[in-house]
Design a protein around this motif. Sequence first.
Motif, PDB file in Angstrom:
ATOM      1  N   GLY A 572     -32.785  43.755  59.211  1.00  0.00           N
ATOM      2  CA  GLY A 572     -32.311  42.336  59.434  1.00  0.00           C
ATOM      3  C   GLY A 572     -33.322  42.104  58.313  1.00  0.00           C
ATOM      4  O   GLY A 572     -32.816  40.311  58.020  1.00  0.00           O
ATOM      5  N   VAL A 573     -33.244  42.440  57.816  1.00  0.00           N
ATOM      6  CA  VAL A 573     -33.605  41.925  56.176  1.00  0.00           C
ATOM      7  C   VAL A 573     -32.363  42.545  55.132  1.00  0.00           C
ATOM      8  O   VAL A 573     -32.146  43.881  54.642  1.00  0.00           O
ATOM      9  CB  VAL A 573     -34.788  42.477  55.610  1.00  0.00           C
ATOM     10  N   THR A 574     -33.088  41.759  53.782  1.00  0.00           N
ATOM     11  CA  THR A 574     -31.604  41.984  53.218  1.00  0.00           C
ATOM     12  C   THR A 574     -32.263  42.199  51.245  1.00  0.00           C
ATOM     13  O   THR A 574     -32.937  40.385  51.749  1.00  0.00           O
ATOM     14  CB  THR A 574     -30.294  41.201  52.660  1.00  0.00           C
ATOM     15  N   PHE A 575     -32.143  43.274  50.477  1.00  0.00           N
ATOM     16  CA  PHE A 575     -32.918  42.839  49.620  1.00  0.00           C
ATOM     17  C   PHE A 575     -31.698  43.444  48.454  1.00  0.00           C
ATOM     18  O   PHE A 575     -31.101  44.327  48.499  1.00  0.00           O
ATOM     19  CB  PHE A 575     -33.986  43.923  48.742  1.00  0.00           C
ATOM     20  N   PRO A 576     -31.294  42.306  47.482  1.00  0.00           N
ATOM     21  CA  PRO A 576     -30.018  43.107  46.470  1.00  0.00           C
ATOM     22  C   PRO A 576     -30.343  44.025  45.639  1.00  0.00           C
ATOM     23  O   PRO A 576     -31.414  44.878  45.056  1.00  0.00           O
ATOM     24  CB  PRO A 576     -30.821  42.180  45.581  1.00  0.00           C
ATOM     25  N   ARG A 577     -29.075  45.281  45.645  1.00  0.00           N
ATOM     26  CA  ARG A 577     -29.303  46.692  44.654  1.00  0.00           C
ATOM     27  C   ARG A 577     -29.748  47.517  45.258  1.00  0.00           C
ATOM     28  O   ARG A 577     -30.582  48.774  44.876  1.00  0.00           O
ATOM     29  CB  ARG A 577     -29.523  46.754  43.551  1.00  0.00           C
ATOM     30  N   SER A 605     -24.582  44.005  50.176  1.00  0.00           N
ATOM     31  CA  SER A 605     -24.375  42.832  49.812  1.00  0.00           C
ATOM     32  C   SER A 605     -22.408  43.653  48.907  1.00  0.00           C
ATOM     33  O   SER A 605     -22.129  44.155  48.463  1.00  0.00           O
ATOM     34  CB  SER A 605     -24.370  42.270  48.025  1.00  0.00           C
ATOM     35  N   ARG A 606     -21.665  42.220  48.498  1.00  0.00           N
ATOM     36  CA  ARG A 606     -20.597  41.912  48.290  1.00  0.00           C
ATOM     37  C   ARG A 606     -21.188  42.422  46.581  1.00  0.00           C
ATOM     38  O   ARG A 606     -20.254  43.688  45.784  1.00  0.00           O
ATOM     39  CB  ARG A 606     -19.824  41.051  48.779  1.00  0.00           C
ATOM     40  N   GLU A 607     -21.816  42.626  46.033  1.00  0.00           N
ATOM     41  CA  GLU A 607     -22.524  42.488  44.393  1.00  0.00           C
ATOM     42  C   GLU A 607     -22.402  43.593  44.610  1.00  0.00           C
ATOM     43  O   GLU A 607     -22.314  44.618  43.426  1.00  0.00           O
ATOM     44  CB  GLU A 607     -23.429  41.554  43.879  1.00  0.00           C
ATOM     45  N   CYS A 608     -23.061  44.947  45.281  1.00  0.00           N
ATOM     46  CA  CYS A 608     -23.992  46.035  44.715  1.00  0.00           C
ATOM     47  C   CYS A 608     -23.270  46.941  46.289  1.00  0.00           C
ATOM     48  O   CYS A 608     -24.188  46.538  47.364  1.00  0.00           O
ATOM     49  CB  CYS A 608     -25.210  46.124  44.511  1.00  0.00           C
ATOM     50  N   PRO A 609     -21.871  46.965  46.840  1.00  0.00           N
ATOM     51  CA  PRO A 609     -21.508  47.712  47.941  1.00  0.00           C
ATOM     52  C   PRO A 609     -22.512  49.276  48.296  1.00  0.00           C
ATOM     53  O   PRO A 609     -21.824  50.212  48.991  1.00  0.00           O
ATOM     54  CB  PRO A 609     -20.151  48.013  47.952  1.00  0.00           C
TER      55      PRO A 609
END
Length: 625
Positions: A572-577, A605-609
């Motif tokens: 349930g948590v998202t961290f970029p890259r 993320s879309r930026e770092c899939p």
Amino acid sequence: MHFNLLLDQSDKVHIIPSQGEIPEGDWEVLYPGIPFYIAQELLREIDNEYSWGSKRKKRNLFRRKKEAMEKSTIKRKILSNLKNHPSLSKFTWQWMSKKSLKETKEEEAEKVKIPTSMEEKEKIKVDFLRRTEGRVLTKGDLQRLGQESNLSYIEILKLCQEQVNEGKGEWLSGLERNRMGWRCQRCGETKVEEWISIYGRAATCPSCASLGSLSSLNTLYRSLNNQNKATNENNGVSRNNTSRNNTISRDDVVIRNKFNEVNTSFAKSKIIFSPRWELTPAQKKAAEEILSFVKSEEPQGQVNSLFEKGFQHKKGFQKEILLWAACGAGKTEVCFPAAAWALNNNQKVLFAAPRQDVVWDIAPRLEGDFPNLSLGVHTGTSPQRFTPSQFVVATTHQILRFYQAFDLIFLDEMDAFPYYGNKALAWGIEKALKDTGKIVYLTATPSPESLQKVKRGKMQLLTLPARHHGHPIPVPQWKKFTGNPDPRQGNAEKVIKNLLPRIEELGKAGPILLFVPQISWVNPWVQLLQEFLPQRSIEGSFSSDPNRREKIENLRKGSFQLFVCTSILERGVTFPRAQVIVLGADHEIFDERSLVQMAGRVGRSRECPTGTALFLAPKTTPAIK
């Protein structure tokens, strides 16, 4: 909290808080007070010998004398039972007139400020009703409510008792004893710890102790919604009710109407739903199906005697739906259109999750997509607990404080610890949902029990198999890793030298989440890594870490390059890259669902899939495979 027995002119016995205000009328009061459940048991004993609400015998010349004898007999019998009770006989019991008791209590009670005008009274009561609607409150909760409302504890008790008088609330003993044994009335637990108190046998519930200790000697106040009535009257005896034949004053009607006006103001002021990004075609389809499910109405007709997890269904109608979505598929945002519809139809909505990290992750996303929404956030560390909110986000433990409060519940990660397999938390979700309410379950790793329920046709199923950005989920890699990863075993330096190349490689792509199976590993690994990698920003956390929220918020902001943690961040948590390493992936605590969820932190993320998830263990296990 203690209660007094009151005997009225019609020979009915009532129970009111000892610190509350004595109602108007010619009452006699048993003094001193006793715990609520003792008062209930005392009345049950009397009920076995007398029928309080029986019809009077035909009118005759001796009626006045008969009534006087009945009242005298009632008082004498209650005193006799108290004196014969092995634990209560040491106290001095007496029936006191209202005037005598008032003089006694003036020396014990704090001064209560009384509203000087109808307008002030109306304002205070409406605020109280909004703050307590659909709640189950302990003495500590009531005291905290008083602090938030700038009212004394005695004023709060008076407001509670007024609701009991109107059938809009009820007093409950913390644990109730029946022929089958004890049962906690906050979480439904039956496996309790029994002990001997000065009042005799008593019990404490260990299951919901994280919300504060609760025993049979404690009392709960439970708000009953407008469609409910107090259920404690039996054979004409008013257990909780001290009103005069349930009559409600004109002022109370005015206040109740004002409360309803304030509540319906939710619907009058349209909730703005302004999503910050467009859903994919697959997400739109899932969102439409959830919205259709939420909009569907229960058909009228005979109730089918079918119960699943306590939910009652009518034939051909389902109140539950399961959204099975891949990790990172955006299942949370898929629910927002249905939530918006419910909010704009004056319904109360709950988004619940087993862990507070998910709650703190979802709250800002909701506030971003619903800019004019008053959101209530409830975790064990929340500063405010009684702010009126149409939309509540809470951990599953905090849901035990609610009763028939929500029209729509979204339960995220229903297969995760501590919710999965916890009967008390499942009982809490059931009780928090209104009789006409619906529940939407969300998960990437459904439990066998939920899939069986779908197979039997007891719950609808929706699937969302792809991530929102269209890229496949990175496949985790198993890497053979020798040596004992327990940093307390003395060979940590050898293990860390084998680990460093992996960290150097993955650290080039982004911050690393290093999952370990036990809390006792976190701090030692943080210290070792800080020693061997002084140039990197390294931190760690676990469930009981008092600085957990602050550390995780800094992790979201990119303050750490390496973060050691237990499974608290698996869902349930998202961290970029983010990149993932699972150390000791063969540990028995890491089942298939846990490993899938931990690997699912990568490429969200879309930026770092894309990204890498490594399972480090000396051998593969069925869960790893």
